[in-house]
Design a protein around this motif. Structure first.
Motif, mmCIF file in Angstrom:
data_model
loop_
_atom_site.group_PDB
_atom_site.id
_atom_site.type_symbol
_atom_site.label_atom_id
_atom_site.label_comp_id
_atom_site.label_asym_id
_atom_site.label_seq_id
_atom_site.Cartn_x
_atom_site.Cartn_y
_atom_site.Cartn_z
ATOM 1 N N ILE A 56 -1.916 -4.685 3.901
ATOM 2 C CA ILE A 56 -3.118 -4.038 4.418
ATOM 3 C C ILE A 56 -2.863 -2.553 4.650
ATOM 4 C CG2 ILE A 56 -4.781 -4.031 6.318
ATOM 5 C CD1 ILE A 56 -4.116 -7.083 6.553
ATOM 6 N N MET A 57 -1.671 -2.206 5.121
ATOM 7 C CA MET A 57 -1.325 -0.784 5.246
ATOM 8 C C MET A 57 -1.448 -0.080 3.905
ATOM 9 S SD MET A 57 2.064 -0.848 7.667
ATOM 10 C CE MET A 57 2.151 -1.959 9.065
ATOM 11 N N ASN A 58 -0.913 -0.701 2.873
ATOM 12 C CA ASN A 58 -0.953 -0.066 1.551
ATOM 13 C C ASN A 58 -2.363 -0.044 0.973
ATOM 14 O OD1 ASN A 58 1.719 0.815 1.173
ATOM 15 N ND2 ASN A 58 2.387 -1.267 0.686
ATOM 16 N N ASN A 59 -3.173 -1.054 1.286
ATOM 17 C CA ASN A 59 -4.576 -1.002 0.862
ATOM 18 C C ASN A 59 -5.280 0.195 1.502
ATOM 19 O OD1 ASN A 59 -4.324 -3.288 -0.676
ATOM 20 N ND2 ASN A 59 -5.279 -4.666 0.810
ATOM 21 N N ALA A 60 -4.973 0.443 2.788
ATOM 22 C CA ALA A 60 -5.562 1.600 3.472
ATOM 23 C C ALA A 60 -5.081 2.902 2.846
ATOM 24 C CB ALA A 60 -5.213 1.555 4.951
ATOM 25 N N LEU A 61 -3.798 2.988 2.546
ATOM 26 C CA LEU A 61 -3.260 4.202 1.925
ATOM 27 C C LEU A 61 -3.866 4.444 0.544
ATOM 28 C CD1 LEU A 61 0.497 3.854 2.952
ATOM 29 C CD2 LEU A 61 -1.100 5.616 3.746
ATOM 30 N N SER A 62 -4.103 3.364 -0.194
ATOM 31 C CA SER A 62 -4.678 3.536 -1.533
ATOM 32 C C SER A 62 -6.096 4.077 -1.468
ATOM 33 C CB SER A 62 -4.656 2.205 -2.292
ATOM 34 O OG SER A 62 -5.596 1.290 -1.754
ATOM 35 N N ARG A 63 -6.804 3.790 -0.377
ATOM 36 C CA ARG A 63 -8.170 4.298 -0.220
ATOM 37 C C ARG A 63 -8.204 5.822 -0.094
ATOM 38 N NH1 ARG A 63 -12.862 1.435 2.231
ATOM 39 N NH2 ARG A 63 -12.747 -0.696 1.451
ATOM 40 N N ILE A 64 -7.103 6.386 0.355
ATOM 41 C CA ILE A 64 -7.065 7.847 0.497
ATOM 42 C C ILE A 64 -6.072 8.466 -0.494
ATOM 43 C CG2 ILE A 64 -7.823 7.832 2.891
ATOM 44 C CD1 ILE A 64 -4.906 8.137 3.756
ATOM 45 N N ALA A 65 -5.703 7.666 -1.523
ATOM 46 C CA ALA A 65 -4.802 8.132 -2.588
ATOM 47 C C ALA A 65 -3.527 8.744 -2.028
ATOM 48 C CB ALA A 65 -5.537 9.137 -3.487
ATOM 49 N N ALA A 66 -2.909 8.016 -1.093
ATOM 50 C CA ALA A 66 -1.731 8.547 -0.402
ATOM 51 C C ALA A 66 -0.435 7.849 -0.787
ATOM 52 C CB ALA A 66 -1.933 8.441 1.109
ATOM 53 N N GLY A 67 -0.451 7.066 -1.859
ATOM 54 C CA GLY A 67 0.771 6.378 -2.257
ATOM 55 C C GLY A 67 0.919 5.060 -1.524
ATOM 56 N N SER A 68 2.161 4.614 -1.345
ATOM 57 C CA SER A 68 2.410 3.340 -0.682
ATOM 58 C C SER A 68 3.773 3.367 -0.034
ATOM 59 C CB SER A 68 2.336 2.187 -1.689
ATOM 60 O OG SER A 68 3.336 2.327 -2.685
ATOM 61 N N ILE A 69 4.023 2.378 0.823
ATOM 62 C CA ILE A 69 5.344 2.221 1.431
ATOM 63 C C ILE A 69 5.881 0.858 1.043
ATOM 64 C CG2 ILE A 69 4.819 3.795 3.333
ATOM 65 C CD1 ILE A 69 4.302 1.408 5.114
ATOM 66 N N MET A 70 7.195 0.752 0.982
ATOM 67 C CA MET A 70 7.846 -0.486 0.548
ATOM 68 C C MET A 70 8.184 -1.406 1.714
ATOM 69 S SD MET A 70 7.767 -0.233 -2.667
ATOM 70 C CE MET A 70 8.802 -1.629 -3.086
ATOM 71 N N ALA A 71 8.344 -0.829 2.898
ATOM 72 C CA ALA A 71 8.695 -1.620 4.082
ATOM 73 C C ALA A 71 8.247 -0.854 5.315
ATOM 74 C CB ALA A 71 10.202 -1.893 4.132
ATOM 75 N N GLU A 72 7.952 -1.604 6.381
ATOM 76 C CA GLU A 72 7.496 -0.953 7.609
ATOM 77 C C GLU A 72 8.571 -0.064 8.222
ATOM 78 O OE1 GLU A 72 5.559 -3.413 10.498
ATOM 79 O OE2 GLU A 72 4.666 -4.705 8.966
ATOM 80 N N ASP A 73 9.835 -0.419 8.009
ATOM 81 C CA ASP A 73 10.917 0.343 8.635
ATOM 82 C C ASP A 73 11.594 1.307 7.672
ATOM 83 O OD1 ASP A 73 12.136 -1.545 7.037
ATOM 84 O OD2 ASP A 73 13.555 -2.253 8.564
ATOM 85 N N GLU A 74 10.959 1.613 6.538
ATOM 86 C CA GLU A 74 11.604 2.533 5.610
ATOM 87 C C GLU A 74 11.642 3.943 6.206
ATOM 88 O OE1 GLU A 74 9.114 2.251 2.097
ATOM 89 O OE2 GLU A 74 8.243 4.213 2.523
#
Length: 217
Positions: free
Chosen positions: A10-28
C-alpha cells in the motif's frame, strides 16, 4: 499468483500515485523510506481512529494492574487514590480510546459505563472487565474501498515532501477526504465509512427483560 496485500504494497501504491518510485522494505536505509513509513502509519492510525471500522475491532479481557503504593493504591481504603477499587491496563496495541467497555463480552450491545480512564489505565468498581478496541488489522482483511481511500490520503500526505507538487497534493486530498467543509469525512473515505456502516449487522435493542438477562447469565 495474486499480489500480496500488505503495508509495504500500500505504501508503494501511494508512492506510484505521485510518481515517486518505490521502496523494497520498511526498514531500508533510504530517504524515501524514511519519509514514507512514518507518514503512512500516522495516516493509517488517524483513519482507523476516526470511525469504528467493522474489520478493525477486537475485544480483550483487561488485565488487572497491581495494587501497590507505587501506582497509587491506598491499602487502608482498598481503593486507588482516584477512588476506584480496581485498575486495568488497556491493550498496548490499541488505536485511540476503547470503543466500548463490557462487563459481559457476550453482550456487546450493553456497554458498561461506570469507569474512568486515566494515565493509560481504566478504573472501575468491577473486578472483571473487557474492552473492544481498534487495532491495526492486517491489510488483507481491509475493505477494498478503505484501502483505496488510505492509498489516496497517504499519497496526498507524501506529495509535497517528496515531489513538492502543491496542486497534485490538493487534488489528492480533495479526492480522498472531500472538501474542507466535510472535515475529512467526504470523498473516498466518506464513501468507505458509509459502505462499512451499511454492512454492519443490526444491533439488538437496548432493553432488559428477565428472559434476556437469564440467557446471558
Amino acid at each position: 499468483m495474486p499480489d500480496v496485500i500488505d503495508h509495504l504494497k500500500i505504501m508503494n501504491n501511494a508512492l506510484s500515485r505521485i510518481a515517486a518510485g518505490s521502496i523494497m522494505a520498511e526498514d531500508e536505509d533510504t530517504d524515501l523510506a524514511a519519509q514514507t513509513v512514518p507518514v503512512y502509519y500516522d495516516r493509517l492510525d488517524a483513519v482507523l481512529a476516526m470511525y469504528g471500522w467493522t474489520f478493525a475491532g477486537k475485544t480483550y479481557k483487561l488485565d488487572r494492574v497491581g495494587e501497590t503504593v507505587e501506582n497509587g493504591y491506598v491499602t487502608a481504603d482498598t481503593k486507588f487514590m482516584n477512588g476506584w477499587r480496581y485498575g486495568f491496563a488497556l491493550p498496548g496495541n490499541r488505536v485511540g480510546e476503547p470503543r466500548r467497555v463490557l462487563d459481559n463480552p457476550r453482550r456487546p450491545d450493553y456497554p458498561f459505563r461506570d469507569f474512568l480512564i486515566e494515565g493509560g489505565n481504566l478504573y472501575a468498581d468491577r473486578d472483571e472487565l473487557w474492552a473492544t478496541v481498534t487495532v491495526r488489522p492486517d491489510p488483507i482483511v481491509w475493505r477494498p474501498d478503505f484501502r483505496l481511500a488510505l492509498t489516496c490520503l497517504v499519497a496526498a500526505d507524501l506529495c509535497i515532501p517528496v515531489t513538492h507538487d502543491q496542486r497534485l497534493a490538493e487534488a489528492l486530498f480533495q479526492q480522498g477526504e472531500g472538501s474542507p467543509s466535510e472535515q475529512g469525512r467526504g470523498g473516498l473515505i466518506g464513501r468507505a465509512i458509509a459502505a462499512d456502516a451499511a454492512s454492519a449487522p443490526a444491533k439488538a435493542p437496548l432493553h432488559n427483560t428477565p428472559l434476556t438477562d437469564a440467557r446471558f447469565m
